[in-house]
Design a protein around this motif. Structure first.
Motif, PDB file in Angstrom:
ATOM      1  N   LEU A   2     -22.385 -37.032  -0.781  1.00  0.00           N
ATOM      2  CA  LEU A   2     -21.418 -38.203  -1.328  1.00  0.00           C
ATOM      3  C   LEU A   2     -21.539 -39.110   0.049  1.00  0.00           C
ATOM      4  N   HIS A   3     -21.332 -38.600   1.303  1.00  0.00           N
ATOM      5  CA  HIS A   3     -20.845 -39.397   2.202  1.00  0.00           C
ATOM      6  C   HIS A   3     -22.271 -39.824   2.748  1.00  0.00           C
ATOM      7  N   PRO A   4     -22.474 -41.413   3.191  1.00  0.00           N
ATOM      8  CA  PRO A   4     -23.576 -41.907   3.513  1.00  0.00           C
ATOM      9  C   PRO A   4     -24.304 -41.338   4.540  1.00  0.00           C
ATOM     10  N   TYR A   5     -23.230 -40.760   5.730  1.00  0.00           N
ATOM     11  CA  TYR A   5     -23.840 -39.907   6.839  1.00  0.00           C
ATOM     12  C   TYR A   5     -24.529 -38.764   6.462  1.00  0.00           C
ATOM     13  N   GLY A  64     -11.833 -48.358  12.422  1.00  0.00           N
ATOM     14  CA  GLY A  64     -11.983 -48.429  10.987  1.00  0.00           C
ATOM     15  C   GLY A  64     -12.728 -46.807  10.808  1.00  0.00           C
ATOM     16  N   CYS A  65     -13.728 -46.964   9.854  1.00  0.00           N
ATOM     17  CA  CYS A  65     -14.789 -45.763   9.806  1.00  0.00           C
ATOM     18  C   CYS A  65     -15.467 -45.641  10.997  1.00  0.00           C
ATOM     19  N   SER A  66     -15.672 -44.661  11.615  1.00  0.00           N
ATOM     20  CA  SER A  66     -16.486 -44.655  12.756  1.00  0.00           C
ATOM     21  C   SER A  66     -17.911 -44.777  12.607  1.00  0.00           C
ATOM     22  N   PHE A  67     -18.361 -44.512  11.383  1.00  0.00           N
ATOM     23  CA  PHE A  67     -19.744 -44.514  11.017  1.00  0.00           C
ATOM     24  C   PHE A  67     -20.260 -46.011  10.904  1.00  0.00           C
ATOM     25  N   HIS A  68     -19.428 -46.890  10.674  1.00  0.00           N
ATOM     26  CA  HIS A  68     -19.752 -48.097   9.860  1.00  0.00           C
ATOM     27  C   HIS A  68     -20.822 -48.970  10.730  1.00  0.00           C
ATOM     28  N   PRO A  69     -21.064 -48.772  11.981  1.00  0.00           N
ATOM     29  CA  PRO A  69     -22.054 -49.644  12.574  1.00  0.00           C
ATOM     30  C   PRO A  69     -23.435 -48.971  12.143  1.00  0.00           C
ATOM     31  N   ARG A  70     -23.386 -47.910  11.693  1.00  0.00           N
ATOM     32  CA  ARG A  70     -24.765 -47.173  11.315  1.00  0.00           C
ATOM     33  C   ARG A  70     -24.892 -47.132   9.881  1.00  0.00           C
ATOM     34  N   CYS A  71     -23.934 -47.634   9.078  1.00  0.00           N
ATOM     35  CA  CYS A  71     -23.924 -47.258   7.616  1.00  0.00           C
ATOM     36  C   CYS A  71     -24.349 -48.480   6.833  1.00  0.00           C
ATOM     37  N   SER A  72     -25.354 -48.056   5.766  1.00  0.00           N
ATOM     38  CA  SER A  72     -25.952 -49.123   5.090  1.00  0.00           C
ATOM     39  C   SER A  72     -25.067 -49.638   4.084  1.00  0.00           C
ATOM     40  N   LYS A  73     -23.953 -48.915   3.543  1.00  0.00           N
ATOM     41  CA  LYS A  73     -23.019 -49.059   2.424  1.00  0.00           C
ATOM     42  C   LYS A  73     -21.883 -49.676   2.994  1.00  0.00           C
ATOM     43  N   ALA A  74     -21.640 -50.072   4.177  1.00  0.00           N
ATOM     44  CA  ALA A  74     -20.430 -50.463   4.717  1.00  0.00           C
ATOM     45  C   ALA A  74     -19.915 -51.704   4.214  1.00  0.00           C
ATOM     46  N   ILE A  75     -18.588 -51.815   3.749  1.00  0.00           N
ATOM     47  CA  ILE A  75     -18.003 -52.763   3.289  1.00  0.00           C
ATOM     48  C   ILE A  75     -17.406 -53.765   4.229  1.00  0.00           C
ATOM     49  N   PRO A  76     -17.870 -54.952   4.483  1.00  0.00           N
ATOM     50  CA  PRO A  76     -17.200 -55.736   5.611  1.00  0.00           C
ATOM     51  C   PRO A  76     -15.773 -55.802   5.438  1.00  0.00           C
ATOM     52  N   LEU A 129     -13.245 -53.989   5.450  1.00  0.00           N
ATOM     53  CA  LEU A 129     -12.544 -52.802   4.988  1.00  0.00           C
ATOM     54  C   LEU A 129     -13.093 -51.674   5.981  1.00  0.00           C
ATOM     55  N   CYS A 130     -14.333 -51.383   5.828  1.00  0.00           N
ATOM     56  CA  CYS A 130     -14.897 -50.211   6.831  1.00  0.00           C
ATOM     57  C   CYS A 130     -14.906 -50.405   8.107  1.00  0.00           C
ATOM     58  N   ASP A 131     -14.882 -51.670   8.684  1.00  0.00           N
ATOM     59  CA  ASP A 131     -14.735 -52.041  10.071  1.00  0.00           C
ATOM     60  C   ASP A 131     -13.144 -52.306  10.397  1.00  0.00           C
ATOM     61  N   GLU A 185      -9.345 -47.099   8.540  1.00  0.00           N
ATOM     62  CA  GLU A 185      -9.884 -45.588   8.553  1.00  0.00           C
ATOM     63  C   GLU A 185      -9.797 -45.034   7.067  1.00  0.00           C
ATOM     64  N   PRO A 186     -11.130 -44.516   6.643  1.00  0.00           N
ATOM     65  CA  PRO A 186     -11.151 -44.086   5.297  1.00  0.00           C
ATOM     66  C   PRO A 186     -10.346 -42.853   5.149  1.00  0.00           C
ATOM     67  N   PRO A 187      -9.708 -42.758   3.881  1.00  0.00           N
ATOM     68  CA  PRO A 187      -8.726 -41.470   3.481  1.00  0.00           C
ATOM     69  C   PRO A 187      -9.899 -40.417   3.458  1.00  0.00           C
ATOM     70  N   ARG A 193     -14.798 -38.162   3.157  1.00  0.00           N
ATOM     71  CA  ARG A 193     -13.848 -39.250   3.939  1.00  0.00           C
ATOM     72  C   ARG A 193     -14.719 -40.712   4.066  1.00  0.00           C
ATOM     73  N   CYS A 194     -14.612 -41.461   2.913  1.00  0.00           N
ATOM     74  CA  CYS A 194     -15.317 -42.613   2.865  1.00  0.00           C
ATOM     75  C   CYS A 194     -14.554 -43.542   1.621  1.00  0.00           C
ATOM     76  N   HIS A 195     -14.889 -44.996   2.228  1.00  0.00           N
ATOM     77  CA  HIS A 195     -13.839 -45.732   1.519  1.00  0.00           C
ATOM     78  C   HIS A 195     -14.557 -45.968  -0.078  1.00  0.00           C
ATOM     79  N   LEU A 196     -15.913 -45.637  -0.277  1.00  0.00           N
ATOM     80  CA  LEU A 196     -16.433 -45.770  -1.309  1.00  0.00           C
ATOM     81  C   LEU A 196     -15.622 -44.725  -2.427  1.00  0.00           C
ATOM     82  N   TYR A 197     -15.109 -43.810  -1.992  1.00  0.00           N
ATOM     83  CA  TYR A 197     -14.591 -42.720  -3.155  1.00  0.00           C
ATOM     84  C   TYR A 197     -13.120 -42.947  -3.124  1.00  0.00           C
TER      85      TYR A 197
HETATM   86 FE1  SF4 Z   1     -19.955 -46.454   5.129  1.00  0.00          FE
HETATM   87 FE2  SF4 Z   1     -17.398 -47.534   4.698  1.00  0.00          FE
HETATM   88 FE3  SF4 Z   1     -18.047 -45.054   3.871  1.00  0.00          FE
HETATM   89 FE4  SF4 Z   1     -17.836 -45.423   6.507  1.00  0.00          FE
HETATM   90  S1  SF4 Z   1     -16.162 -45.890   4.864  1.00  0.00           S
HETATM   91  S2  SF4 Z   1     -19.204 -44.110   5.459  1.00  0.00           S
HETATM   92  S3  SF4 Z   1     -18.806 -47.505   6.828  1.00  0.00           S
HETATM   93  S4  SF4 Z   1     -18.925 -46.936   3.256  1.00  0.00           S
END
Ligand code: SF4
Length: 346
Positions: free
Chosen positions: A271-274, A309-321, A323-325, A328-330, A341-345
């Motif tokens: 699930l997680h983009p990482y 925000g989400c510490s993975f956001h600078p590398r994430c292709s799914k990042a939501i501008p 929100l993710c920056d 912090e995702p729950p 741990r991702c806003h997408l879910y």
């Molecule tokens: Fe990517 Fe946003 Fe999920 Fe972080 S919270 S992994 S930036 S989609």
């Protein structure tokens, strides 16, 4: 495949519970939150895989459990609960919080080695170059078991036999540098298992080995796990090894668990983009010959300047501008036993 079978719900009793563990390093340049609120448990006889790139907090989690975090690092919060079988003859377990023990005290020293043992990537970090491997394995046996030198030598030879060391009666008197990398690794496993720990922490134990030796060591660890019934916390950056060894997997990124599930879900329904990016970066049979392996965009950020925000956001292709920056995702459960741990879910 490990002792219990992959993807099977595990009902065996708890062995180790890590709750909200935070281990920070206080440096002149700033505070490094190497482990930042980690929760997981290991059950008796289970193999839990811990995966992530270098610098994501895997090894510091292991050092925290063994209470060998080097200064200026220290555990600042959390519990590490070890469920130990009662030695008094009555059934059931006693629970001790390893965080509350003195790292250099008698009780922690008896946990280290006798109940929780560790094997490292480089055996020379475990072995002294100036003593024979036999003397070092015997020392571990004498420290934790009430046996004399002759009995300890017998047990050391037994352990060397168990790990497939050729001519153990002679090899016991070898110095570490006289052995090949694979044999040194077998000797380290023999030393770690000489007191029959209930948990073995394996920190990248095959990373420095060639693929044939790696396959042999992985098979050896699975066999020994079945024979001795121990649990394994298997730390690696290599998802291929995780597929071979683990029943359940936690994926770490910058000190936090970003996904946790049984091994089949991690590989077939990540699930997680990482996690997805890690999976795309491993070679697979069936991939077209000219298809390139994908690397994860960017690098792990500077640990002193973890992104907001989400510490993975600078590398994430799914990042939501927006929100993710910022937020912090729950950490949410998407289905039974599968957390992310991702806003997408959210
Ligand atoms: Fe990517 Fe946003 Fe999920 Fe972080 S919270 S992994 S930036 S989609």
């Amino acid at each position: 495949m490990s002792a219990r079978g992959k993807g099977q719900p595990d009902k065996s009793p708890l062995l180790l519970e890590v709750r909200n563990l935070k281990t920070y390093f206080f440096l002149d340049e700033g505070t490094v939150r190497a482990v930042d609120g980690v929760d997981f448990e290991v059950r008796q006889g289970q193999t839990l895989g811990v995966v992530g790139e270098s610098g994501c907090g895997k090894s510091v989690t292991a050092q925290s459990i063994l209470r060998i975090v080097p200064p200026p690092g220290r555990i600042v919060e959390g519990e590490i609960l070890l469920h130990r079988m009662r030695h008094t003859g009555s059934s059931g377990t006693d629970v001790i919080d390893l965080v509350k023990l003195d790292p250099k005290g008698k009780e922690m020293r008896s946990v280290r080695g006798a109940e929780i043992a560790m094997v490292f990537q480089e055996p020379m970090t475990s072995f002294s170059p100036v003593h024979t491997i036999g003397d070092q394995i015997m020392e571990a046996i004498i420290l934790h078991q009430k046996v004399d030198k002759a009995e300890a030598r017998e047990r050391a030879i037994e352990m060397l036999k168990m790990v497939g060391m050729p001519k153990p009666e002679q090899t016991i008197d070898s110095y570490p540098h006289q052995l090949s990398g694979g044999m040194r690794q077998r000797a380290m496993i023999a030393m770690a298992l000489s007191c029959h720990p209930s948990l073995l922490i394996a920190d990248e134990p095959t990373t420095a080995l060639d693929v044939t030796t790696e396959a042999q060591i992985l098979e050896l660890m699975r066999d020994l796990q079945q024979q001795l019934g121990m649990a394994i916390l298997y730390i690696t950056h290599d998802l291929g090894v995780i597929a071979e060894m683990a029943e359940e997997v936690i994926v770490m990124y910058l000190g936090k668990i970003v996904e946790r599930a049984d091994v089949d879900s991690i590989f077939y329904e990540p699930l997680h983009p990482y996690t997805r990016a890690l999976l795309k970066s491993i070679p697979r049979i069936g991939r077209k010959a000219k298809q390139r392996l994908e690397s994860i965009k960017g690098v792990v950020p500077d640990p002193y300047a973890i992104p907001k925000g989400c510490s993975f956001h600078p590398r994430c292709s799914k990042a939501i501008p927006g929100l993710c920056d910022r937020e912090e995702p729950p950490y949410v459960q998407v289905k039974s036993g599968h957390l992310v741990r991702c806003h997408l879910y959210a």
